[in-house]
Design an enzyme around this catalytic site. Sequence first.
Site: not given
Length: 687
Positions: A241, A277, A335, A358, A516
């Site tokens: 990230w 994600c 997300h 997830d 994000y």
Amino acid sequence: MAEDLVLERCDLELEANGRDHHTADLCREKLVVRRGQPFWLTLHFEGRNYEAGVDSLTFCAVTGPAPSEDAGTKARFGLSDAVEEGAWAATVVDQQDSALSLQLRTPASSPIGLYRLSLEASTGYQGSSFVLGHFTLLFNAWCPADAVYLDSEEERREYVLTQQGFIYQGSAKFINRIPWNFGQFEDGILDICLMLLDVNPKFLRNAGRDCSRRSSPVYVGRVVSAMVNCNDDQGVLLGRWDNNYRDGISPMFWIGSVDILRRWKNDSCQRVKYGQCWVFAAVACTVLRCLGVPTRVVTNYNSAHDQNSNLLIEYFRNEFGEIQSDKSEMIWNFHCWVESWMTRPDLQPGYDGWQALDPTPQEKSEGTYCCGPVPVRAIKVGDLSPKYDAPFVFAEVNADVVDWIRQDDGSMHKSINHSLVVGQKISTKSVGRDEREDITHTYKYPEGSAEEREAFTRANRQNKLADKEETGVAMRIRAGQGMNRGSDFDVFAHITNNTAEDHAGCLLLCARTVSYNGILGPKCGTKDLLNFSLEPFSEKSIPLRILYERYCDYLTESNLIKVRGLFVEPAANSYLLAERDIYLENPEIKIRILGEPKQNRKLVAEVSLWNPLTVPLSGCTFTVEGAGLTKEQKTVEIPHPVEAGEEVKARVDLLPLNAGRHKLVVNFESDRLKAVKGFRNVIVNTS
């Protein structure tokens, strides 16, 4: 005495079975069927055919390295007239010359996976055994007895069979969709999905038990959630990230799961760099749809990452409203996770249906980086007891936010921030249409309703904040027109005074690039009004100009800028905070199909894009893929720079197409303009 029965060959009836089991794309060279539903095969014998009173036929189906009847991974069964529900069975359908046509049934609770099917044929005391072949057994959303049964044909087509879709990004105020090629029926993908199950740590610890538990979509979903990330195992994707992707591929570059899964297999299960994600969720969706579990990708806007399970996200800010703490508790712009449809016999009644899973590695669950499945219904009613990971998912859509602003004397003052509500615009692709469906109501009751308060009470929400105090002064950030990447634009702090008094203080406006997941970049616009006043019952709109030259080098591939306004009234010791994330639109990729789309005819796609920037673009490439349209990803490199305001074009040859609806997905990359996505539906006629 009759001569021995000798098998010449076994015809697995790939075409008929592929049609009946909705596996035609998988059945070109091998048999793939869905559990709980009969499939056909024809035995061809040498010399003489089977005789009912003379010959005895016994079939054996096994899966996994240590098959056992007790574990459900081995079944022996003979020919029978009566079909017993929930049992392996074989019945004679037709007999001609030396051919015996059979129908085989599998229980709707069988473990999924690769099976070997063999036959023992005995005549009197003599016997011979033959391997009939291999077949792969999948979950079956068409079978009422299967745990993944879905009673709508339209939904089965969307959530099991559809190979392309959309994933939603951007911000709650500006939802942006990107096309995605799930490609679950493309060449080799099923084998990769089975390999993914076979390298999971539970299989490596106890293969027999793992294969037995593959009868449960709850178990398989949890394994897939863990294996799509590589944090504990030989999983598929490594997350990153920090905008530094030089030794891999930027998460924004991907336009489908197929390339990712093939890279993982071809590199001997080495992790693929990099995912975020939506990439984790999309790959999980591909794997689960391929295995037969109805699955969809969902996006939650303003998604909370609550590490300590107190259902509260606290921001600590300095006197300018800038976040000071390095706490990893964050609110992500959006997300993504997946939902899969299944029954939950392991839970109390009422929790069948959509389950949230997830695969993005955030927190450990039972010692492993995975999350779910948890019933969406449990999240809505505030029941945090059902397995798995209900508190974490509940917080993602419900956590409260409190802002603390440090004053000059070091004390912390709670500020009012009405601009941020966690869990908004929860989105997925509509069934059968290229539209967005809002499914927020499946996760939460309307804000402020009696049912919502009841759900909070049930969730033991002692720390549910009292309604935030009202001061009669409100502020919100409004966006102007023409917020395109490459342009200068205005945003506005709109402040309203609904009281009979003057309000005076300082107004601080600031814009910063942001990723994000909430990580802030440098400032790209500021304005400080130190003597700002509001007359009674008045409103003001204060513009903040944001220049391309200030944000161009710092905008992340998320295309987001966070605008913050802080109004400080020293006399009233009051702090009013408002924030908004602005999404900058990319230029449109245009896609033309040259030639008339007819079955089995080769076509050419022309892709083009205008450079919206004030500087040339270099290193331009178009990447194109689509299930049934390209054998693999196609990349076209543009050798020369593309000047400001100029159009860039490329052509791509497509495969001869089957009749039906296809989707072409395109990504554009360059040095200064990255991850621009486009798509085109291609309707192919039969003649």
